[in-house]
Write a protein that holds these residues in place. Structure first.
Motif, mmCIF file in Angstrom:
data_model
loop_
_atom_site.group_PDB
_atom_site.id
_atom_site.type_symbol
_atom_site.label_atom_id
_atom_site.label_comp_id
_atom_site.label_asym_id
_atom_site.label_seq_id
_atom_site.Cartn_x
_atom_site.Cartn_y
_atom_site.Cartn_z
ATOM 1 N N ALA A 354 37.197 -36.363 -39.633
ATOM 2 C CA ALA A 354 36.362 -35.683 -40.634
ATOM 3 C C ALA A 354 35.405 -34.685 -39.980
ATOM 4 C CB ALA A 354 35.579 -36.720 -41.444
ATOM 5 N N ILE A 355 34.800 -35.090 -38.862
ATOM 6 C CA ILE A 355 33.884 -34.201 -38.155
ATOM 7 C C ILE A 355 34.649 -33.000 -37.600
ATOM 8 C CG2 ILE A 355 32.370 -33.977 -36.152
ATOM 9 C CD1 ILE A 355 31.109 -35.595 -38.349
ATOM 10 N N SER A 356 35.801 -33.236 -37.017
ATOM 11 C CA SER A 356 36.589 -32.152 -36.438
ATOM 12 C C SER A 356 37.030 -31.166 -37.501
ATOM 13 C CB SER A 356 37.813 -32.726 -35.710
ATOM 14 O OG SER A 356 37.412 -33.576 -34.650
ATOM 15 N N GLU A 357 37.444 -31.671 -38.645
ATOM 16 C CA GLU A 357 37.871 -30.789 -39.729
ATOM 17 C C GLU A 357 36.706 -29.937 -40.230
ATOM 18 O OE1 GLU A 357 39.932 -31.057 -44.187
ATOM 19 O OE2 GLU A 357 39.710 -32.858 -42.944
ATOM 20 N N GLU A 358 35.541 -30.541 -40.326
ATOM 21 C CA GLU A 358 34.365 -29.807 -40.796
ATOM 22 C C GLU A 358 33.980 -28.691 -39.825
ATOM 23 O OE1 GLU A 358 31.387 -29.262 -43.770
ATOM 24 O OE2 GLU A 358 33.179 -30.534 -43.716
ATOM 25 N N LEU A 359 34.156 -28.930 -38.538
ATOM 26 C CA LEU A 359 33.765 -27.949 -37.520
ATOM 27 C C LEU A 359 34.903 -27.026 -37.114
ATOM 28 C CD1 LEU A 359 31.601 -30.182 -35.125
ATOM 29 C CD2 LEU A 359 30.806 -28.603 -36.910
ATOM 30 N N GLY A 360 36.099 -27.311 -37.573
ATOM 31 C CA GLY A 360 37.243 -26.502 -37.165
ATOM 32 C C GLY A 360 37.698 -26.792 -35.755
ATOM 33 N N VAL A 361 37.474 -28.018 -35.280
ATOM 34 C CA VAL A 361 37.885 -28.419 -33.932
ATOM 35 C C VAL A 361 39.282 -29.031 -34.004
ATOM 36 C CG1 VAL A 361 37.390 -29.966 -31.994
ATOM 37 C CG2 VAL A 361 35.519 -28.803 -33.177
ATOM 38 N N ARG A 362 40.216 -28.503 -33.209
ATOM 39 C CA ARG A 362 41.591 -28.995 -33.228
ATOM 40 C C ARG A 362 41.869 -29.995 -32.108
ATOM 41 N NH1 ARG A 362 45.203 -23.549 -34.597
ATOM 42 N NH2 ARG A 362 44.184 -23.079 -36.608
ATOM 43 N N ASP A 363 41.164 -29.824 -31.000
ATOM 44 C CA ASP A 363 41.361 -30.724 -29.859
ATOM 45 C C ASP A 363 40.251 -31.767 -29.868
ATOM 46 O OD1 ASP A 363 41.866 -31.979 -27.485
ATOM 47 O OD2 ASP A 363 41.483 -30.234 -26.200
ATOM 48 N N TYR A 364 40.580 -32.992 -30.241
ATOM 49 C CA TYR A 364 39.576 -34.046 -30.329
ATOM 50 C C TYR A 364 38.903 -34.324 -28.986
ATOM 51 C CZ TYR A 364 42.072 -34.901 -34.719
ATOM 52 O OH TYR A 364 42.663 -34.761 -35.944
ATOM 53 N N SER A 365 39.633 -34.095 -27.911
ATOM 54 C CA SER A 365 39.061 -34.374 -26.590
ATOM 55 C C SER A 365 37.970 -33.378 -26.217
ATOM 56 C CB SER A 365 40.164 -34.347 -25.521
ATOM 57 O OG SER A 365 40.718 -33.040 -25.399
ATOM 58 N N SER A 366 37.875 -32.263 -26.951
ATOM 59 C CA SER A 366 36.835 -31.268 -26.656
ATOM 60 C C SER A 366 35.464 -31.695 -27.164
ATOM 61 C CB SER A 366 37.210 -29.913 -27.256
ATOM 62 O OG SER A 366 37.229 -29.973 -28.675
ATOM 63 N N ILE A 367 35.431 -32.758 -27.978
ATOM 64 C CA ILE A 367 34.137 -33.279 -28.435
ATOM 65 C C ILE A 367 33.518 -34.067 -27.284
ATOM 66 C CG2 ILE A 367 32.945 -34.758 -30.086
ATOM 67 C CD1 ILE A 367 35.101 -34.149 -32.101
ATOM 68 N N VAL A 368 32.440 -33.529 -26.728
ATOM 69 C CA VAL A 368 31.818 -34.128 -25.551
ATOM 70 C C VAL A 368 30.917 -35.292 -25.947
ATOM 71 C CG1 VAL A 368 30.281 -33.695 -23.595
ATOM 72 C CG2 VAL A 368 31.911 -31.943 -24.331
ATOM 73 N N ASN A 369 30.140 -35.127 -27.021
ATOM 74 C CA ASN A 369 29.243 -36.176 -27.495
ATOM 75 C C ASN A 369 28.665 -35.717 -28.823
ATOM 76 O OD1 ASN A 369 27.440 -38.471 -27.524
ATOM 77 N ND2 ASN A 369 27.565 -38.482 -25.295
ATOM 78 N N TRP A 370 27.902 -36.598 -29.463
ATOM 79 C CA TRP A 370 27.210 -36.197 -30.688
ATOM 80 C C TRP A 370 25.988 -37.066 -30.938
ATOM 81 C CZ3 TRP A 370 32.216 -37.469 -33.833
ATOM 82 C CH2 TRP A 370 32.335 -38.827 -34.056
ATOM 83 N N GLU A 371 25.094 -36.562 -31.743
ATOM 84 C CA GLU A 371 23.954 -37.320 -32.250
ATOM 85 C C GLU A 371 23.993 -37.204 -33.763
ATOM 86 O OE1 GLU A 371 19.971 -37.134 -30.245
ATOM 87 O OE2 GLU A 371 20.979 -35.577 -29.051
ATOM 88 N N LEU A 372 24.414 -38.269 -34.415
ATOM 89 C CA LEU A 372 24.579 -38.267 -35.862
ATOM 90 C C LEU A 372 23.695 -39.326 -36.488
ATOM 91 C CD1 LEU A 372 28.482 -37.936 -36.088
ATOM 92 C CD2 LEU A 372 26.765 -36.117 -36.096
ATOM 93 N N GLU A 373 23.350 -39.108 -37.736
ATOM 94 C CA GLU A 373 22.502 -40.052 -38.459
ATOM 95 C C GLU A 373 22.931 -40.121 -39.916
ATOM 96 O OE1 GLU A 373 18.515 -37.784 -39.722
ATOM 97 O OE2 GLU A 373 18.891 -37.632 -37.559
ATOM 98 N N LEU A 374 22.480 -41.162 -40.595
ATOM 99 C CA LEU A 374 22.751 -41.331 -42.016
ATOM 100 C C LEU A 374 21.617 -40.720 -42.829
ATOM 101 C CD1 LEU A 374 23.926 -45.081 -42.117
ATOM 102 C CD2 LEU A 374 25.345 -43.023 -41.874
ATOM 103 N N PHE A 375 21.955 -40.250 -44.032
ATOM 104 C CA PHE A 375 20.924 -39.737 -44.932
ATOM 105 C C PHE A 375 21.365 -39.925 -46.378
ATOM 106 C CE2 PHE A 375 23.730 -36.192 -43.898
ATOM 107 C CZ PHE A 375 24.030 -35.654 -45.149
ATOM 108 N N ASP A 376 20.395 -40.039 -47.243
ATOM 109 C CA ASP A 376 20.661 -40.152 -48.674
ATOM 110 C C ASP A 376 21.141 -38.793 -49.178
ATOM 111 O OD1 ASP A 376 20.678 -40.556 -51.366
ATOM 112 O OD2 ASP A 376 18.601 -41.191 -51.545
ATOM 113 N N VAL A 377 22.309 -38.749 -49.806
ATOM 114 C CA VAL A 377 22.888 -37.470 -50.227
ATOM 115 C C VAL A 377 22.327 -36.965 -51.548
ATOM 116 C CG1 VAL A 377 25.050 -37.940 -49.024
ATOM 117 C CG2 VAL A 377 24.833 -38.550 -51.443
ATOM 118 N N GLN A 378 21.547 -37.770 -52.251
ATOM 119 C CA GLN A 378 20.995 -37.304 -53.524
ATOM 120 C C GLN A 378 20.074 -36.114 -53.264
ATOM 121 O OE1 GLN A 378 19.042 -40.350 -55.781
ATOM 122 N NE2 GLN A 378 18.567 -39.014 -57.507
ATOM 123 N N PRO A 379 20.264 -35.016 -53.988
ATOM 124 C CA PRO A 379 19.468 -33.815 -53.709
ATOM 125 C C PRO A 379 18.010 -33.979 -54.102
ATOM 126 C CG PRO A 379 20.796 -33.493 -55.676
ATOM 127 C CD PRO A 379 21.238 -34.792 -55.081
#
Length: 610
Positions: A354-379
């Motif tokens: 899902a992350i790769s598709e959102e960023l347009g990344v085709r090679d999964y191994s090119s993802i070096v690291n990430w800092e992700l968090e959860l958030f309430d999606v209600q606007p």
């Protein structure tokens, strides 16, 4: 409204030009008498523009001697025969006055009446009136929608800092890097970010010299959340795919149950031999932490273990249903995406996709690291019968941070000899101990480098003078009064919504507020009273003696630099909840108060200088 030209003492209106004037008194310079038996009626040369045929017919019936002309009366015979060359003058607008606009009354010989009637003569050009620009007073409601849009679009600290940077650049602020040499100029506007999660923006007055003071508004832009663990892939339990997360500050509290949660943050991707930082936001409901139905009795009442009982569910995997190899804890499946040993292999495969598709990344191994968090999606949105509230997540403390930036954008370095600074720090909710936090050297080094750019002598002495001449508004949200818990508040220290920011005091030094700092900020705000549709009124908050106050960035910054300071923030309800509320006018009132400080401190400080 129009402004009269200085040469005119009376306004000549369109109605005057097209109205029938009353009889004109004889001018003092005309001493001779009219001897003609025909009555002489000097008329406005433009009077025939209205109801031309009817007016002419009426005059001819009343006086057959009057000849139809193109609007100019025939010269009386006595004047023609006298041989005098006096010009008879009359006004466009009657009665006659030497201060009004006049034209020469030169009469033409009568001509045959045109049919249809001629177009009215061209109106003489009158000096254009200088129009006064009527400006409507600015109201705090102007900032309501921009704030809610900002909150909805920027759920993580990385998104918020990036959005602030873009707003600054649109306003002419230039990005600086701490790793480069700086060439600063008087009247210049700049900003610096650190770690992508904290930011300092400043403008330098066009009259600034090293050692002058700075007006500073500082706050924090991080918020309570739940961050993904370094290895977020978990064993499948009872067919549920879950996500390994850890609470940041007070995140994963009871308000996080049964919420629609999205995932966002920053991702490091290797591109062409370089490591690029990309922001990602999956803003549809991906994760949820379900409660246990109350029918289960004591098990549903808590207390609950955040490690084992508040684990978000992100999907289903029933492939092992009724399989003989199933264990009590389910099977731990290692991802094959990106290959063994890659970062992607330590994360849930479907999340990586899902992350790769959102960023347009085709090679999964090119993802070096990430800092992700959860958030309430209600606007973020307006609420209340009169839409007098804002309901949103992460109000603490993107509210004061956003208002401070807008205030800075509204100011100018012109006609100023000081520095205006807005500092937004990360990690305040967990103690500000990291380099991007307020306890780090971020603000001191920025001030020192500004002074160094303009110094002609010892920088250390000039930096000390700068701090002594400066003032800090430590801006963090304040507890608005809750009507259901009035006994938790002091009667005269209960801030209300849609009134204005509140000064926060604490005798145990959890806040920087004192009598002098309060007087300085109040004077700054008072100087702009009446210039806006609604003036912000400074309120006051102090917690009861049997409770403990929270902390802000104020004490640590003031102690490290010696800068005079005050704690003043915008009120909100439901602090530290996943979903909070403030007044719909409070973002704008915060902008007004902070802007008054940034613009007025220089003159106010002169009143307090001994």
């Amino acid at each position: 409204m129009t402004k009269n030209h200085p040469s005119l003492r009376k306004t000549v209106s369109t109605a005057d030009l097209y109205s029938e004037p009353p009889p004109v008194p004889r001018h003092a310079s005309l001493s001779r008498a009219f001897t003609t038996t025909a009555p002489h009626r000097p008329r406005n040369p433009f009077a025939h523009a209205q109801s031309y045929p009817a007016q002419r017919l009426a005059r001819l019936q009343a006086d057959p001697r009057e000849q139809p002309t193109d609007g100019f009366a025939r010269r009386p015979a006595s004047i023609q025969e006298s041989g005098h060359q006096h010009n008879h003058r009359h006004n466009i607008a009657a009665p006659y006055s030497s201060n009004l606009i006049e034209i020469n009354d030169e009469y033409d010989e009568p001509r045959e009446q045109q049919s249809p009637p001629p177009v009215p003569p061209k109106i003489p050009e009158i000096p254009a009136f200088e129009k006064e620009e009527v400006r409507e007073k600015e109201g705090p409601e102007k900032y309501t929608k921009p704030f809610t849009d900002f909150m909805t679009a920027n759920p993580t600290v990385f998104h918020a800092v990036d959005a602030v940077a873009k707003d600054l650049e649109k306003a002419g602020y230039k990005k600086l890097s701490e790793r480069d040499d700086w060439e600063l100029e008087q009247g210049g506007k700049y900003y610096v970010d650190r770690n992508g999660s904290s930011l300092i923006a400043f403008s330098i007055g066009d009259g600034y010299v090293a050692g002058n003071g700075a007006a500073i508004v500082a706050g924090h832009i991080d918020a309570l959340t739940a961050k993904l663990k370094p290895v977020s892939n978990l064993r499948t339990k009872a067919g549920y795919v879950q996500l390994g997360v850890a609470p940041y500050a007070g995140g994963l509290n009871e308000t996080w149950w049964d919420r629609d949660l999205g995932i966002g943050g920053r991702v490091l991707v290797k591109e062409n031999g370089k490591i690029a930082t990309k922001l990602v936001k999956l803003d549809w409901p991906i994760a949820r932490i379900p409660t246990l139905a109350p029918h289960f009795g004591a098990a549903a009442q808590g207390p609950f273990n955040k490690e084992t009982q508040m684990v978000p569910i992100v999907g289903l995997d029933n492939s092992e249903f009724r399989s003989s190899s199933k264990t009590d804890e389910g099977e731990f499946k290692t991802s094959v995406l990106g290959g063994e040993g890659t970062f992607a292999a330590t994360q849930p495969a479907r999340l990586v996709k899902a992350i790769s598709e959102e960023l347009g990344v085709r090679d999964y191994s090119s993802i070096v690291n990430w800092e992700l968090e959860l958030f309430d999606v209600q606007p973020a949105q307006l609420g209340g019968l009169g839409k007098e509230f804002i309901f949103a997540g992460r109000i603490d403390d993107k509210l004061c941070s956003w208002a401070a930036v807008q205030a800075l954008l509204n100011t100018s370095p012109i006609d100023s000899s000081q520095i205006k600074i807005v500092a937004l720090f990360d990690d305040e909710e967990v103690g500000s101990l990291l380099r991007q936090g307020a306890r780090g050297n971020f603000l001191p080094t920025i001030v020192e480098r500004i002074v160094d750019s303009f110094a002609t002598k010892a920088v250390r002495s000039l930096v000390s003078r700068t701090y002594a001449n400066s003032f800090l508004v430590s801006s963090d949200v304040i507890h608005a009064v809750n009507p259901n818990f009035l006994n938790a508040y002091l009667e005269n220290h209960s801030p209300r919504l849609n009134i204005g920011p509140a000064v926060s005091a604490d005798p145990n030094a959890h806040m920087t507020t004192d009598a002098v700092s309060t007087a300085i900020l109040q004077r700054c705000v008072d100087k702009d009273v009446g210039t806006r549709k609604q003036d912000p009124k400074l309120q006051v908050f102090q917690i009861r003696n049997d409770s403990r106050s929270g902390g802000t960035v104020g004490p640590m910054l003031s102690a490290a630099t010696g800068i005079r300071a005050i704690d003043c923030g915008i009120p909100q309800l439901s602090m530290h909840s996943i979903r909070a509320m403030t007044g719909s006018l409070d973002p704008g009132l915060g902008v007004f108060a902070f802007q008054s400080f940034l613009e007025r401190f220089e003159s106010v400080d002169a009143e307090f200088k001994v």
